[in-house]
Design a protein around this motif. Sequence first.
Motif, short mmCIF file in Angstrom:
data_model
loop_
_atom_site.label_atom_id
_atom_site.label_comp_id
_atom_site.label_asym_id
_atom_site.label_seq_id
_atom_site.Cartn_x
_atom_site.Cartn_y
_atom_site.Cartn_z
N ALA A 1 0.83 -1.21 0.00
CA ALA A 1 0.00 0.00 0.00
C ALA A 1 0.86 1.25 0.00
CB ALA A 1 -0.93 -0.02 1.21
N LEU A 2 1.90 1.26 0.81
CA LEU A 2 2.80 2.42 0.87
C LEU A 2 3.47 2.67 -0.47
CD1 LEU A 2 4.47 1.78 4.33
CD2 LEU A 2 3.05 3.75 3.74
N LEU A 3 3.77 1.59 -1.19
CA LEU A 3 4.48 1.70 -2.46
C LEU A 3 3.53 1.88 -3.64
CD1 LEU A 3 7.16 -1.11 -1.94
CD2 LEU A 3 7.45 1.37 -1.65
N GLY A 4 2.23 1.93 -3.37
CA GLY A 4 1.25 2.11 -4.43
C GLY A 4 1.07 0.89 -5.33
N ARG A 5 1.37 -0.29 -4.80
CA ARG A 5 1.26 -1.53 -5.57
C ARG A 5 -0.08 -2.19 -5.19
NH1 ARG A 5 7.50 -3.49 -6.24
NH2 ARG A 5 6.47 -5.10 -7.48
N GLN B 1 -1.07 -5.41 -2.90
CA GLN B 1 -1.73 -5.13 -1.63
C GLN B 1 -2.93 -6.06 -1.45
OE1 GLN B 1 -3.24 -1.14 -1.21
NE2 GLN B 1 -4.31 -1.60 0.70
N ALA B 2 -3.75 -6.16 -2.49
CA ALA B 2 -4.93 -7.04 -2.40
C ALA B 2 -4.51 -8.50 -2.22
CB ALA B 2 -5.77 -6.88 -3.65
N GLU B 3 -3.44 -8.91 -2.93
CA GLU B 3 -2.97 -10.29 -2.82
C GLU B 3 -2.57 -10.63 -1.39
OE1 GLU B 3 0.94 -12.94 -4.19
OE2 GLU B 3 0.64 -10.92 -5.01
N PHE B 4 -1.80 -9.78 -0.77
CA PHE B 4 -1.30 -10.11 0.56
C PHE B 4 -2.34 -9.87 1.65
CE2 PHE B 4 2.57 -9.60 -1.97
CZ PHE B 4 3.13 -10.85 -1.73
N GLU B 5 -3.28 -8.98 1.39
CA GLU B 5 -4.40 -8.87 2.32
C GLU B 5 -5.22 -10.15 2.32
OE1 GLU B 5 -6.41 -5.34 1.08
OE2 GLU B 5 -5.18 -4.01 2.35
N ARG B 6 -5.42 -10.76 1.14
CA ARG B 6 -6.13 -12.04 1.09
C ARG B 6 -5.36 -13.13 1.83
NH1 ARG B 6 -6.98 -10.43 -4.32
NH2 ARG B 6 -5.24 -11.74 -5.03
N ILE B 7 -4.05 -13.17 1.63
CA ILE B 7 -3.25 -14.18 2.33
C ILE B 7 -3.35 -13.97 3.83
CG2 ILE B 7 -0.90 -15.01 2.73
CD1 ILE B 7 -0.29 -14.32 -0.21
N ALA B 8 -3.24 -12.73 4.28
CA ALA B 8 -3.31 -12.44 5.71
C ALA B 8 -4.67 -12.82 6.28
CB ALA B 8 -3.01 -10.97 5.98
N THR B 9 -5.73 -12.47 5.58
CA THR B 9 -7.07 -12.80 6.04
C THR B 9 -7.25 -14.31 6.15
OG1 THR B 9 -8.00 -10.79 5.08
CG2 THR B 9 -9.53 -12.60 5.53
N GLY B 10 -6.76 -15.04 5.16
CA GLY B 10 -6.87 -16.49 5.19
C GLY B 10 -6.11 -17.10 6.36
N LEU B 11 -4.93 -16.57 6.63
CA LEU B 11 -4.14 -17.08 7.74
C LEU B 11 -4.80 -16.78 9.08
CD1 LEU B 11 -0.62 -16.11 6.40
CD2 LEU B 11 -1.29 -18.42 7.06
N ARG B 12 -5.38 -15.60 9.21
CA ARG B 12 -6.05 -15.26 10.48
C ARG B 12 -7.26 -16.16 10.72
NH1 ARG B 12 -9.59 -11.66 13.21
NH2 ARG B 12 -8.53 -10.49 14.89
N GLU B 13 -8.03 -16.37 9.67
CA GLU B 13 -9.20 -17.24 9.80
C GLU B 13 -8.77 -18.67 10.14
OE1 GLU B 13 -11.13 -16.76 6.07
OE2 GLU B 13 -12.10 -14.85 6.62
N ALA B 14 -7.74 -19.17 9.47
CA ALA B 14 -7.29 -20.53 9.73
C ALA B 14 -6.71 -20.66 11.14
CB ALA B 14 -6.24 -20.93 8.70
#
Length: 776
Positions: A525-529, A533-546
């Motif tokens: 997000a900071l780098l404007g990518r 950003q969306a890719e790693f937010e999905r990974i983080a969300t999946g890990l938190r849920e699991a």
Amino acid sequence: MNWQARMIAADDDFDGAPLLRREFGIDGGHGAVTNATLTLSALGVVEAWLNGRPVSDDLLTPGWSSYEWRLRYAEYDVTDLLAGDAGSAEGAEGGVGVLGIALGNGWYRGRLGWTGRSGFYGSELGAFAQLEVTFADGSTQTVVTDADGGWTAGPSPVLANDLYDGETIDARRRDDSWLSAGFAGDGWVGVHALDFDTAILTPYVGPRVHRWNELPVVEISTSPSGKTLVDFGQNLVGWVRVSVRGDEGAEVTIRHAEVLEHGELGTRPLRSALATDRYILSGGDDVFEPTFTFHGFRYAEVSGWPGELTADDLTAVAIGSDLERIGTFRSSDPMLNQFHENVVWGMRGNFVDVPTDCPQRDERLGWTGDIAAFAPTAAFLFDVDSFLSDWLIDLDAEQRHHDGIVGFVIPDVLKYTDGEIPTEFGPADSTAIWSDAAVWVPWTLYQAYGDQDVLGRQFDSMASHVRRVKSLLSPAGVWDGNFQFGDWLDPDAPPEDPAKAKADKGVVATACAYHSARIVAETAALLGRTEEQAEFERIATGLREAFNREYVNDGVVKSDCTTVYALAIVFGLLDAADEAAAGARLAELSAEAGYRISTGFAGTPFITDALTKTGHLDAAYRLLLERECPSWLYPVTMGATTIWERWDSMLPDGTINPGEMTSFNHYALGAVADWMHRVVGGLAPLAPGYAKVLVAPQPGGGITEAETTLDTPHGRVAVHWTVDGDELTVDAELPAGVDGVLRLPGQDDRQLSGGPVSVTVPFAAPALAAATASEK
């Protein structure tokens, strides 16, 4: 660079420490020398002289990098050495110059790791030098290492040199005339060019290694077995400078160790490292410094000394990367102050070109887990921006050549050990905390110094790590399938099995994976990518849920121990109700342990923050200030002057821990100093690089005063507080143009602007944490 030099080697290895020299005529007819620059590198370590004088006081140049892809070079302004003083013969047009080079094994060809092997990177030492001279009329002259007949090689006084084993120097072979014009060079031989790709040459990003302190002898004593022992009063990294006069050919031996065990030098923790320097005397006045090795030691055993040894004969020389001290901490508790000083000395001793695990035994590797844990503390105490940025370049290079895997150590020499790594480590792959250094370290640098460039440089490496971890997740979405160090060195683990921790390794790994994924999403997000950003937010969300689905049940985290609660709380894995329950359980477990430490590498950096975050500040202070083993202050009670690898590296009876792996200088468990700076000292960033500052001391534990300072990129911040009865007084000063927030217990936030502020408020000390069963 326009490289005209070649990497050259001596035709005779000369005991692994050859000297190389070249005489050259200084071009005439162009006026005086106005500028001269020497560029220097080596396969091995190198020292250089020009016209008989050293070109710098740097040590162990060019250090240790991932030599396969990156070899650093140093640049020196040597104008004064070549031009000489005004009117001197050296400065005359058409004069003669002499460039001299000394080589040693260093990391390139010396022993590395605990397998006993050496020469991982190559079999021949090489020197690379390019001297560029500019004259008054603008013309230039270049002198380079090459094999065209101008260079010769000969023996040095060094008979043996190794970073682990030490150095042997024969003063009878000293002859400084090799640095002067007209040297005959009897017995000297030619040189040859090595097959070397200059494309891998790169300038230093970080600082170079140098001498940074000297310590006198504190005590000379005789051991029960009759050995002469010298105590320098401080565990340090470097060597002993020796001034001695004795019979020609007599030998003095200096053996090094960090501790005494029952009055004798405690060498067992060194494992196979000899850590011994030997000096053969010339018969005159000799001074010895073994600059092609270094040792971790407080004590030295001296044998063969001619006559009576006195304190004036020996000096301990501390070496390390040239780091600027920027952060300080002091409190009303002398033992806590000594602990903090131990953290500082442990860091200095392990920041010798590479952030190592330990500086004394047959290891001294850039273990990624240690710096992942310690980076926030390091970044506060010293300006480590360029030092760790340099190391991260090697991490990225190793990772790119290893399918995205971040190795256990950087530079990754373990990849050359051909299955000699202990089998319990399993096949090389990413592992939590250790491989997470790819993400946590650059993020720490950004938070500490506010320079977003480090995130841009390291983003591909950060992303590659998290993607690699995603590929290792089980069908249930957790990281529990491959080898993990887990909560390494849990104090309840047996000495012979430091990975046998209470914390479930899948819980630790999945928590760390979530933390890394969330950081990479924020970095994107900071780098404007936006896509990443969306890719790693999905990974983080999946890990938190699991994590919550597989490991959490009504606030109870699987394996129900302090480390899993600390990680779950600090990394934000739990909802509000579960977090409150987890905090209560963490405080309960801490009390059940008698407020003695029950965490290893994974939990220790986070447990005091987890207790603080969930309203158990009293328990955090009790943990911090506990003195019985295992605890942070137990080593202080045992006279420690650095941080130990194990909580009980030395047992209460003065016996060294029986484990195979026992160091008395490991910084990782000193990571709690970060919490001390922020919570006890009350100084934390509200924006990266302290562009906005939080002043929020939270007194407790009976401490009545603390002072913390930090030289930020925006200027100096200072916080000082005292508790007097029922009043808390805070004095703070922020740099001009820097805003902040003053947050005190029981008070509304106050906005701060640059300049000094002094505030006195009512204060009630935190309630004492629950008493232990033994105390009841």
